[in-house]
Structure formats: structure tokens, C-alpha cells
Design a protein around this motif. Structure first.
Motif, PDB file in Angstrom:
ATOM      1  N   THR A 171      66.936   0.524  17.256  1.00 50.41           N
ATOM      2  CA  THR A 171      67.671   0.048  18.433  1.00 50.41           C
ATOM      3  C   THR A 171      67.490   1.019  19.573  1.00 50.41           C
ATOM      4  OG1 THR A 171      69.847  -0.402  19.334  1.00 50.41           O
ATOM      5  CG2 THR A 171      69.738   1.218  17.595  1.00 50.41           C
ATOM      6  N   LEU A 172      67.626   0.514  20.783  1.00 50.46           N
ATOM      7  CA  LEU A 172      67.627   1.420  21.920  1.00 50.46           C
ATOM      8  C   LEU A 172      68.999   1.412  22.586  1.00 50.46           C
ATOM      9  CD1 LEU A 172      64.069   1.002  23.490  1.00 50.46           C
ATOM     10  CD2 LEU A 172      64.984   2.968  22.285  1.00 50.46           C
ATOM     11  N   ASN A 173      69.993   0.885  21.863  1.00 51.17           N
ATOM     12  CA  ASN A 173      71.359   0.898  22.374  1.00 51.17           C
ATOM     13  C   ASN A 173      71.961   2.285  22.171  1.00 51.17           C
ATOM     14  OD1 ASN A 173      74.035   0.675  22.932  1.00 51.17           O
ATOM     15  ND2 ASN A 173      74.389  -1.130  21.639  1.00 51.17           N
ATOM     16  N   PRO A 174      72.255   2.982  23.258  1.00 53.46           N
ATOM     17  CA  PRO A 174      72.701   4.369  23.129  1.00 53.46           C
ATOM     18  C   PRO A 174      74.124   4.501  22.586  1.00 53.46           C
ATOM     19  CG  PRO A 174      72.726   3.718  25.434  1.00 53.46           C
ATOM     20  CD  PRO A 174      72.144   2.566  24.663  1.00 53.46           C
ATOM     21  N   LEU A 175      74.821   3.387  22.424  1.00 51.15           N
ATOM     22  CA  LEU A 175      76.203   3.505  21.969  1.00 51.15           C
ATOM     23  C   LEU A 175      76.327   3.357  20.460  1.00 51.15           C
ATOM     24  CD1 LEU A 175      77.948   1.448  24.811  1.00 51.15           C
ATOM     25  CD2 LEU A 175      77.377   3.879  24.730  1.00 51.15           C
ATOM     26  N   GLU A 176      75.183   3.040  19.804  1.00 52.21           N
ATOM     27  CA  GLU A 176      75.226   2.862  18.357  1.00 52.21           C
ATOM     28  C   GLU A 176      74.825   4.123  17.629  1.00 52.21           C
ATOM     29  OE1 GLU A 176      72.889  -0.390  16.947  1.00 52.21           O
ATOM     30  OE2 GLU A 176      73.719  -1.766  18.435  1.00 52.21           O
ATOM     31  N   SER A 177      75.174   4.154  16.352  1.00 53.49           N
ATOM     32  CA  SER A 177      74.745   5.263  15.515  1.00 53.49           C
ATOM     33  C   SER A 177      73.262   5.107  15.194  1.00 53.49           C
ATOM     34  CB  SER A 177      75.552   5.265  14.224  1.00 53.49           C
ATOM     35  OG  SER A 177      75.025   6.205  13.339  1.00 53.49           O
ATOM     36  N   ILE A 178      72.532   6.207  15.268  1.00 52.44           N
ATOM     37  CA  ILE A 178      71.094   6.178  15.001  1.00 52.44           C
ATOM     38  C   ILE A 178      70.739   7.339  14.085  1.00 52.44           C
ATOM     39  CG2 ILE A 178      70.347   5.037  17.120  1.00 52.44           C
ATOM     40  CD1 ILE A 178      69.852   7.978  18.164  1.00 52.44           C
ATOM     41  N   GLN A 179      69.452   7.516  13.827  1.00 48.06           N
ATOM     42  CA  GLN A 179      69.010   8.716  13.133  1.00 48.06           C
ATOM     43  C   GLN A 179      67.675   9.155  13.715  1.00 48.06           C
ATOM     44  OE1 GLN A 179      68.266   8.557   8.819  1.00 48.06           O
ATOM     45  NE2 GLN A 179      69.270  10.554   8.691  1.00 48.06           N
ATOM     46  N   THR A 180      67.533  10.451  13.956  1.00 52.96           N
ATOM     47  CA  THR A 180      66.246  10.952  14.442  1.00 52.96           C
ATOM     48  C   THR A 180      65.421  11.448  13.264  1.00 52.96           C
ATOM     49  OG1 THR A 180      67.010  13.214  14.698  1.00 52.96           O
ATOM     50  CG2 THR A 180      67.330  11.745  16.577  1.00 52.96           C
ATOM     51  N   MET A 181      64.158  11.731  13.529  1.00 52.85           N
ATOM     52  CA  MET A 181      63.283  12.241  12.460  1.00 52.85           C
ATOM     53  C   MET A 181      63.843  13.550  11.899  1.00 52.85           C
ATOM     54  SD  MET A 181      59.474  11.229  13.720  1.00 52.85           S
ATOM     55  CE  MET A 181      59.198  12.346  15.016  1.00 52.85           C
ATOM     56  N   THR A 182      64.274  14.434  12.820  1.00 51.51           N
ATOM     57  CA  THR A 182      64.782  15.727  12.363  1.00 51.51           C
ATOM     58  C   THR A 182      66.057  15.560  11.536  1.00 51.51           C
ATOM     59  OG1 THR A 182      65.852  15.892  14.509  1.00 51.51           O
ATOM     60  CG2 THR A 182      63.801  17.091  14.232  1.00 51.51           C
ATOM     61  N   ALA A 183      66.949  14.664  11.992  1.00 50.30           N
ATOM     62  CA  ALA A 183      68.200  14.469  11.275  1.00 50.30           C
ATOM     63  C   ALA A 183      67.937  13.913   9.885  1.00 50.30           C
ATOM     64  CB  ALA A 183      69.119  13.538  12.058  1.00 50.30           C
ATOM     65  N   TYR A 184      66.896  13.082   9.772  1.00 50.31           N
ATOM     66  CA  TYR A 184      66.557  12.552   8.453  1.00 50.31           C
ATOM     67  C   TYR A 184      66.135  13.685   7.510  1.00 50.31           C
ATOM     68  CZ  TYR A 184      63.997  10.579   4.612  1.00 50.31           C
ATOM     69  OH  TYR A 184      63.565  10.316   3.347  1.00 50.31           O
ATOM     70  N   ILE A 185      65.307  14.581   8.022  1.00 48.29           N
ATOM     71  CA  ILE A 185      64.839  15.691   7.186  1.00 48.29           C
ATOM     72  C   ILE A 185      66.037  16.518   6.694  1.00 48.29           C
ATOM     73  CG2 ILE A 185      63.425  17.789   7.125  1.00 48.29           C
ATOM     74  CD1 ILE A 185      61.636  16.527   9.268  1.00 48.29           C
ATOM     75  N   VAL A 186      66.992  16.770   7.582  1.00 46.92           N
ATOM     76  CA  VAL A 186      68.196  17.502   7.186  1.00 46.92           C
ATOM     77  C   VAL A 186      68.960  16.723   6.124  1.00 46.92           C
ATOM     78  CG1 VAL A 186      70.462  18.284   7.965  1.00 46.92           C
ATOM     79  CG2 VAL A 186      68.443  18.776   9.336  1.00 46.92           C
ATOM     80  N   GLN A 187      69.080  15.412   6.332  1.00 44.36           N
ATOM     81  CA  GLN A 187      69.828  14.582   5.387  1.00 44.36           C
ATOM     82  C   GLN A 187      69.254  14.705   3.970  1.00 44.36           C
ATOM     83  OE1 GLN A 187      69.453  10.400   5.911  1.00 44.36           O
ATOM     84  NE2 GLN A 187      71.206   9.923   4.597  1.00 44.36           N
ATOM     85  N   VAL A 188      67.929  14.627   3.882  1.00 43.20           N
ATOM     86  CA  VAL A 188      67.301  14.716   2.562  1.00 43.20           C
ATOM     87  C   VAL A 188      67.555  16.090   1.948  1.00 43.20           C
ATOM     88  CG1 VAL A 188      65.110  14.714   1.306  1.00 43.20           C
ATOM     89  CG2 VAL A 188      65.532  13.023   3.078  1.00 43.20           C
ATOM     90  N   SER A 189      67.426  17.131   2.772  1.00 45.22           N
ATOM     91  CA  SER A 189      67.554  18.464   2.189  1.00 45.22           C
ATOM     92  C   SER A 189      69.000  18.778   1.814  1.00 45.22           C
ATOM     93  CB  SER A 189      67.011  19.513   3.153  1.00 45.22           C
ATOM     94  OG  SER A 189      67.929  19.714   4.189  1.00 45.22           O
ATOM     95  N   LEU A 190      69.960  18.046   2.402  1.00 39.60           N
ATOM     96  CA  LEU A 190      71.360  18.259   2.028  1.00 39.60           C
ATOM     97  C   LEU A 190      71.675  17.614   0.694  1.00 39.60           C
ATOM     98  CD1 LEU A 190      73.339  17.787   5.356  1.00 39.60           C
ATOM     99  CD2 LEU A 190      72.884  19.874   4.101  1.00 39.60           C
ATOM    100  N   GLY A 191      70.994  16.505   0.393  1.00 39.90           N
ATOM    101  CA  GLY A 191      71.205  15.849  -0.877  1.00 39.90           C
ATOM    102  C   GLY A 191      70.491  16.605  -1.978  1.00 39.90           C
ATOM    103  N   ASP A 192      70.592  16.100  -3.214  1.00 39.59           N
ATOM    104  CA  ASP A 192      69.862  16.808  -4.264  1.00 39.59           C
ATOM    105  C   ASP A 192      68.667  15.978  -4.707  1.00 39.59           C
ATOM    106  OD1 ASP A 192      73.037  16.633  -5.828  1.00 39.59           O
ATOM    107  OD2 ASP A 192      71.669  14.990  -5.357  1.00 39.59           O
ATOM    108  N   THR A 193      67.739  15.794  -3.788  1.00 41.62           N
ATOM    109  CA  THR A 193      66.523  15.062  -4.086  1.00 41.62           C
ATOM    110  C   THR A 193      65.591  15.949  -4.901  1.00 41.62           C
ATOM    111  OG1 THR A 193      66.781  14.220  -1.857  1.00 41.62           O
ATOM    112  CG2 THR A 193      64.783  13.603  -3.028  1.00 41.62           C
TER     113      THR A 193
END
Lengths: 252, 301, 289
Positions: free
Chosen positions: B239-261
Motif C-alpha cells: 500500500t502507499l497509504n501512509p496512515l496504515e501499518s506497513i513493514q520495511t525491508m529493514t524492519a523485516y530483517i529485525v523481526q526475523v532476528s527477534l524471533g527464534d528462526t
């Protein structure tokens, strides 16, 4: 011109920066314990020539030379010659005073220190500063920063620093050009005094200065040695028309 | 003679040893680059054996942790672009105008106040900016636009814009100040006002430096991590709607490393593919910026 | 005869509008900074006390503290300093004093400029793969410090090179003319004269390392740590990691604990920056070339 007791013998010297020839086929002998002045209009290659004599041009990438510079019979550009060794025997004073940002005392002792001087450093400092006619002005503040000195004092400190190394030859690259007239007079007096113990080669764009301080004068024009002889002769009855034109101020 | 010059040979050896040690240190930076390329390349290669490159680059769903898995990077790319465009729209004009003010109008006193402030802003850790977005900017936005989600691209864009603003301002300031004074004086001597001079002489003359600073700032926005992780959310939305929740590439990388993948799985490999893409994008932009910058230096020296 | 239409009024108006616009945006950065500081202070000040500095993290906001994070940051920054400063300064000396023009130097220079622009999270991926897994250092302080060192190395090299370049060439020539070798010249004159500049760069690099979060999260530092590290192989937490941890919790109370942590972090950074400014002023007084 042949001199009696040459300390530096230069044969067929060509100096290049990249493709441009800065000094052309120059042959000169420098007499021991005399003052030799190099004069000529700016850009004639006099500084280049001077810096070549203690290998200070090594730091310029495009620099190259052929010919010979014999110092005590050894070619200083020979593969066997060590530039570091050459420079401690042939000292240099630069156009702009460049004291180290350290105390006056350390400015003098540093060169001898790194070269393994074993004598008394206090005596060395006193002797060198007296030799450079600076002792009386600074003897009470040897531990102050050299940068606190005036321009003229800084330049005399640089000369003191140079003679502390007891070099055989001192090269001076327009040593008074950045100074006021009074300091210039100081430096000139000093040069006349130093000639007793040292061989001095001085580059200057000031012809009166050359006439006042030197025994021999060498006139360079567009990289070529035009005339070399006893200073008095050069300034009174030069052989070459170009020399005459230059010293009488018709060009340059 | 008080000197002893006999230790010349040992001194020459010492000089050579020191030079080698220094060269070795300088070489570490090359090794670092090779290691980055090697690490990202190796795991990405395995990843692309399973997932075709075209599916990765053009797929519109990013659900690597849920069955059925899909690995289309476009949602993450859209999220990243939203932040980059949003922050750029704030930081580039404001940064340029700040630079113009600093170099054309400001007194020395003003410069002495503003410059350190920009330095402080540039030195504030990104996690602090993330916190600021989450606890201050977002609530303010939600007062004006109540439909805004808690995590949203707008708040993160604003805060990333604030983060890269000092960089734009100081690099543009450098570029403008490197325009020769003579050029400026020439303009003033013709009776131009400062605005006219800026518009038609200074800014055009400093143009390549300004563009280079823009490119560098945008590249920073691409790689920004903590602020967007905290403020923009963890929902890979195309989406390009700035009022919605999104995820960036960097945030995804952090998300994975926070989990126990577990290492070695396809989920684990995704961070290398995403990281590799991020690396390539920022690398191209940095090279471009440096090229532009060197190009303009040649013109003015 | 007058062919000019100066249109003075309109031009003056444009001029004034443009100037005010520039002025407005410029002072906005001051406003942003003030708002940020005000907001963080309002949120966090009442949690900031000695207990906060002396307590370990806790599930209860009132008992939560940053002792382990403070010690972790101190350990980490000391290690990063030891690892990165010698290598960074050595690289800078090599590039600035020895290999100034060669093709290799040019390659390394471009390489360093690009490394400085690599996103910090990519360094995290590198650290995770090389230090944590390949060298099996696990989630230890040393793995974090090595990762962070690679990250700040380009910053140190670039700053140190600038400082070395600022030393006038005449100083080097003066030393060479006294028969000094290259290393003697560098060690006795160039390095001391550039030291304030290098130190300023090092302090900036260290503040960057203190504030970085993403690479440490990548190598797995985001864990519950309720002890002070005793060796470089111990797991650790740092100030920004602890702040991130608190800030990403849903309870509003932890938001305020995070703000208290931010105040501590900002104070540490402010102290470092003030030191850098003091060094810069000292150098400006001492070296007037």
C-alpha cells in the motif's frame, strides 16, 4: 666556472616534472665554505634546482632527473645513496618559517635526538641558538611554544634547528621572502656570519640581497644556466647580455 | 662528531615493517567489503535455488513465516519506498532551504547556534527517534486524522525525515559554500537580490553537490532501521497509504532476528536475500553520490 | 532614456518571502530538538533516580533499571575503542601518508566511502554470520564489539585522514630536511599535531557505537540480562537495546521507563560531544599554523 674546493659537483643535470623540462643541462660546482646565490625570475627553476640538492623533490611524484650530483664524490641519486642520510648532511631552510608546534628547546633537539646525538643537549641548544643569533631573545623561554615567536624569530629558529645537525651544506630557499625588512636584515647578517663554518646555497629573487650576502652568483633563466661567477663580477660586469638585462631590472 | 649513524640498516628494516603493518590495517576495509558480499551472496544463492528471482522481485505477497509461504518483496519494497519518499519530501527541501539560509543570510552568531543543533540532531540514536515517533508524532497525527493506525508510515516518514535533515543541510551548505565568491560578487554587482542570486547563480553552480547530498540522504533513509521498526509496524502491506501499518525491508530483517528462526531454513535465508537487495540499492546510490561529488570537485578546483 | 523596468516592489517582496521561508525552516530544527527533549523529560524524569541506575531490568516498571545495560554499554564501548581506534588510525596513516596516489589507494578510498554508507543492519547480518556463527562467539560481548568495530571503522578512518591532511606539508618537509625517516616524521610531528582532530573523530565514532541498536539486535543481544558482564564471552545488553525493549512493550508505564533510559543515553552522548568540542577549541588555540 671552476672553483678551488668544490663540495657539490653537478654535471649535465636535467630536471623534469612529467614531460616539462624544469632545469636544462646544468653543470655547476659549489665551493666549500662560501655563499652561493641562485638568482633568476620566478619560475626559472631555482627552487627546483635547490631542492634537488638534498633530495627534497623526492616527494613530488612527477619529478625525475638525469645527470649527476656528486657530494663528497658520491652521486646522491645513486641507488646506494640514502635520502635520509643526504638530508642530515645537507640541511635546508624553507621559504616560510616552519617550526614544529613544540617548544623552542625541542625544535632544536629533535633532529639530533632522532639521529642518536650523544652530547649535551643544553649546550647544543645554547650553541645553535647563539649561532643563529637568537639566544638572547629566547634564552628565558626555551620551554615556550615555537609558534609564539615572531616570523623573523621563527625563521632564525629554523636556521638554529638546521645548524644543530652540524650539516656540511645549508640550502636556503628564499629564507627572507616572508619576512619584514628588519627581520630580513637579521637573516642576512646571520648568513654572512655562518659562512665561516658552512657552505651555503641560497635562492633569492632579491638581487640586492644576492649582491650583499653571496660570494658566487648563479643566474638561471628558463631552466638554463646563463651565467655563474664571482658575485662582484656578475653585478658589475656580467659577460652575458641576458644577465645584465636581468640585474639591471629590464625584465624579471 | 657526536653523531652515530651506524643504525641506518636496522632503521630501514623498522621503516619497512611499520609500513607493512599500516598497509595490513588498511586492507581490513577491503576484507570487510568482501566478507559482506560473500556472506550475503552465499545465503542468497541458496535462497534463490528454492525461490525464483522473478517471484522474489515481482511477487505481491510477503508471507515467509506463514503457510503457504510466499516470497514477493514488493510489499516490503512499497513500505520502504513510502518511508523514503515521505522522509525525502520533508528533509530535502527543508535541508536545502536551511543550507541556503546558513550560507547566504545567517550571521556568524546564527551559524554558531544552528550548526551545533544540527550536529546534535544528527547524533541522536535512531532508537530515540523511533520512540519519539511512536509516543509523540503518532498521537499528534491521530488527533488530526483519527483513522490513523497506531503503527503507520506517516509518523515513521516524518521522523526519518528529521533524522536525515542534518545530513542534507550540512552537505548542501558545503556545496553552496564551495561556489567561488567571485561568482557571487559578479551577481551582486549586477544588482541581483540574494533570492535571485541563489535561484540563478548559487544553486545552479552547486547543483551537483546538492544532488549528491540528496542521493546520500535517500540512501540513508533506505537503510534506516530502528525508527521504522518501532513506528511503522510489522505488516507487509502492498500500500502507499501512509496512515496504515506497513513493514520495511529493514524492519523485516529485525523481526526475523527477534524471533527464534533456526539457522539454515528458508525463513533464515530470507534475511540475506532482503539484506542483499538493500545492500545493492544503497551501494549503487552511494557510488552514484560519490561520483557526482567528485565530478563537481573537478569543476571547481 | 530608461529601458529598465526594475520592478523593485515585487522583487523586494519575493526576496522577503524567500528569506522568511528559509529562516522559518532553519529554526524549525531548534524547535524539533526542544520538543524532543521536553517530551522525553516529561515522560521519563520521574523514573530517573539512583534506583533506576542500580536496578536490573524487571517485569514491573517501578522496579526496572538499567544497571546491566549501562555496564554492557561501557564494556562494549571500551572493547570497540581498543579494537577500532588502532586499526582505523593505522589505515588512515597508510592512506594519507604512504599510498596517497596509487591505484590501490584509490580503490581502498572508494571502498571506505561506500562502507560508510552501508546500512548498519547489514553489518548486523555480517556479524551474525561471521562472528556469532562461524567463529562461534555466540551472543557475547566480543561478537558485538567486533561487529560494531567494523561499523565505526570507516568513520574513524575518514575523520583521521582529514585530521592528518590538515597538518601543513611544511612541517613534514621541515622534519625530512633534518634527516628524519618517514615514520619518525609521522610519529613525532604529524600524529601529535593531528591528534586533537583524530580524537574528535574517535569520540564521534564512539557516540555512534553507543547509540547503534540494529546490528546488536541482529546478533541476538536483545535478551533478558540481569547481571553485569564479567568477561568478553558473556552475554550483554546495552542502553539502546534496553530502550528498544521497553519502547516496544504495550504497557504505557514502560513507555515512561524507556524515556528515563533515553535521558541517560542522551546525557552520556552529550558528555561525549561536549568533550569533543572542548578538544576542538583547545587545538584551535594551540595550533595556529
Amino acid at each position: 666556472m671552476v672553483v678551488n674546493n668544490p663540495v657539490l659537483k653537478i654535471h649535465n643535470l636535467n630536471i623534469r616534472y612529467g614531460d616539462s623540462l624544469a632545469v636544462k643541462n646544468c653543470s655547476v660546482e659549489i665551493e666549500k665554505n662560501k655563499v652561493t646565490a641562485i638568482i633568476g625570475p620566478s619560475g626559472c627553476g631555482k627552487s627546483t634546482f635547490l631542492r634537488t640538492l638534498n633530495r627534497m623533490n623526492d616527494f613530488i611524484d612527477s619529478f625525475s632527473l638525469d645527470g649527476q650530483i656528486l657530494f663528497d664524490g658520491v652521486d646522491i641519486y645513486d641507488r646506494q645513496s640514502d635520502p635520509v642520510d643526504i638530508r642530515r648532511r645537507i640541511g635546508m631552510v624553507f621559504q616560510k618559517p616552519n617550526p614544529f608546534p613544540k617548544t623552542i628547546y625541542k625544535n632544536i633537539t629533535w633532529g639530533p635526538h632522532i639521529n642518536g646525538y650523544k652530547g649535551n643537549f643544553d649546550n647544543l641548544v645554547e650553541g645553535s641558538l647563539k649561532g643563529a643569533a637568537l639566544w638572547d631573545e629566547v634564552k628565558d623561554r626555551l620551554n615556550e611554544s615555537a609558534l609564539s615567536l615572531s616570523g623573523g624569530q621563527q625563521q632564525r629558529l629554523c636556521i638554529a634547528r638546521c645548524i644543530a645537525m652540524q650539516p656540511e651544506v645549508i640550502l636556503m630557499d628564499e629564507p627572507a621572502s616572508a619576512l619584514d625588512p628588519k627581520s630580513t636584515a637579521h637573516i642576512e647578517e646571520l648568513i654572512t656570519k655562518l659562512r665561516k663554518d658552512y657552505t651555503i646555497v641560497i635562492v633569492t629573487h632579491n638581487m640586492q640581497q644576492a649582491a650583499r650576502v653571496s660570494d658566487y652568483t648563479l643566474f638561471l633563466y628558463e631552466g638554463e644556466l646563463i651565467e655563474y661567477g664571482i658575485t662582484k663580477n656578475i653585478f658589475t660586469k656580467p659577460d652575458n647580455q641576458q644577465t645584465e638585462d636581468y640585474i639591471t631590472g629590464r625584465f624579471g | 662528531m657526536f653523531f652515530r649513524f651506524s643504525h641506518s640498516l636496522s632503521m630501514k628494516i623498522k621503516e619497512r615493517v611499520i609500513k607493512s603493518i599500516l598497509a595490513l590495517s588498511a586492507f581490513i576495509s577491503i576484507v570487510t567489503t568482501l566478507a559482506i558480499i560473500g556472506v550475503l551472496g552465499r545465503e542468497s544463492f541458496t535462497f534463490f535455488l528454492t525461490v525464483p528471482v522473478t517471484d522474489f522481485l515481482f511477487g505481491t505477497h510477503w508471507e515467509p513465516l506463514l503457510e503457504p509461504k510466499s516470497f514477493g518483496i514488493l510489499p516490503l519494497m512499497a513500505g520502504t519506498l513510502l518511508i523514503v519518499i515521505g522522509s525525502g519530501m520533508i528533509a530535502l527541501p527543508v535541508g536545502l532551504l536551511t543550507a541556503i539560509y546558513l550560507s547566504e543570510y545567517a550571521s556568524n552568531r546564527t551559524r554558531e547556534i544552528i550548526k551545533p543543533i544540527l550536529e546534535i540532531l544528527a547524533g541522536i540514536p535512531t532508537v530515540v527517534y523511533g520512540y519519539f515517533a511512536l509516543t509523540f508524532i503518532t498521537p499528534v497525527i491521530r488527533i488530526v486524522l483519527p483513522q490513523t493506525q497506531i503503527f503507520n508510515g506517516l509518523s515513521a516518514s516524518i521522523v526519518v525525515g528529521i533524522m536525515i535533515l542534518p545530513m542534507v543541510a550540512s552537505l548542501c551548505d558545503d556545496a553552496i559554500r564551495s561556489v567561488p565568491v567571485t561568482l557571487r560578487q559578479g551577481g551582486y554587482a549586477l544588482g541581483a537580490t540574494p533570492y535571485e542570486l541563489t535561484k540563478s547563480v548559487t544553486v545552479p553552480a552547486a547543483f551537483s553537490g546538492i544532488i549528491a547530498s540528496f542521493v546520500l540522504a535517500i540512501s540513508r533513509a533506505f537503510g534506516e532501521t530502528m525508527a521504522v521498526t518501532l513506528a511503522a509496524g510489522a505488516t507487509p502491506n502492498l500500500t502507499l497509504n501512509p496512515l496504515e501499518s506497513i513493514q520495511t525491508m529493514t524492519a523485516y530483517i529485525v523481526q526475523v532476528s527477534l524471533g527464534d528462526t533456526p539457522a539454515g531454513g528458508i525463513e533464515y535465508q530470507t534475511i540475506f536475500a532482503v539484506g542483499g537487495l538493500l545492500f545493492i540499492i544503497t551501494l549503487i546510490m552511494n557510488i552514484a553520490a560519490n561520483w557526482i561529488m567528485n565530478h563537481y570537485r573537478e569543476v571547481y578546483e | 532614456m530608461n529601458n529598465f523596468n526594475l520592478n523593485s516592489a515585487k522583487r523586494k517582496k519575493n526576496e522577503r518571502i524567500f528569506k522568511y521561508l528559509c529562516q522559518l525552516f532553519t529554526w524549525m530544527s531548534l524547535l524539533i530538538l526542544l520538543v524532543l527533549i521536553y517530551h522525553v523529560s516529561i515522560q521519563g524524569l520521574h523514573y530517573l533516580n539512583l534506583d533506576f541506575l542500580n536496578n536490573y531490568p524487571s517485569r514491573f516498571p517501578d522496579k526496572a533499571g538499567i544497571k546491566s545495560a549501562l555496564w554492557g554499554s561501557t564494556w562494549l564501548i571500551s572493547l570497540v575503542f581498543i579494537l577500532s581506534v588502532p586499526i582505523g588510525v593505522a589505515s588512515a596513516i597508510y592512506l594519507e601518508e604512504y599510498e596517497k596516489k596509487g591505484r590501490l589507494a584509490r580503490l581502498i578510498e572508494i571502498n571506505i566511502a561506500n562502507l560508510a554508507g552501508v546500512p548498519s543492519i547489514v553489518y548486523g547480518i555480517l556479524g551474525l554470520t561471521i562472528f556469532v556463527r562461524f567463529f562461534a562467539l555466540d551472543r557475547s560481548l566480543i561478537a558485538g564489539a567486533l561487529t560494531m568495530s567494523l561499523l565505526v571503522l570507516p568513520v574513524i578512518i575518514i575523520a583521521a585522514r582529514e585530521a592528518l591532511r590538515a597538518v601543513p606539508q611544511s612541517i613534514r618537509h621541515g622534519a625530512y630536511a633534518l634527516g628524519a625517516t618517514q615514520w619518525q616524521t609521522i610519529y613525532h610531528h604529524v600524529l601529535p599535531a593531528s591528534l586533537p582532530g583524530i580524537l574528535t573523530g574517535v569520540i564521534l565514532a564512539m557516540s555512534r557505537a553507543i547509540g547503534e541498536t540494529a546490528p546488536l539486535i541482529m546478533i541476538g543481544a536483545l535478551t533478558y540480562v540481569a547481571f553485569i558482564p564479567e568477561s568478553v564471552m558473556d552475554p550483554f545488553s546495552t542502553l539502546p537495546i534496553q530502550i528498544f525493549n521497553w519502547a516496544s512493550r504495550p504497557q504505557a508505564a514502560f513507555e515512561e521507563v524507556a524515556a528515563a533510559g533515553i535521558i541517560v543515553l542522551l546525557l552520556v552522548l552529550l558528555t561525549m560531544n561536549a568533550t569533543a568540542v572542548l578538544i576542538r577549541n583547545y587545538a584551535q588555540r594551540k595550533y595556529r599554523w
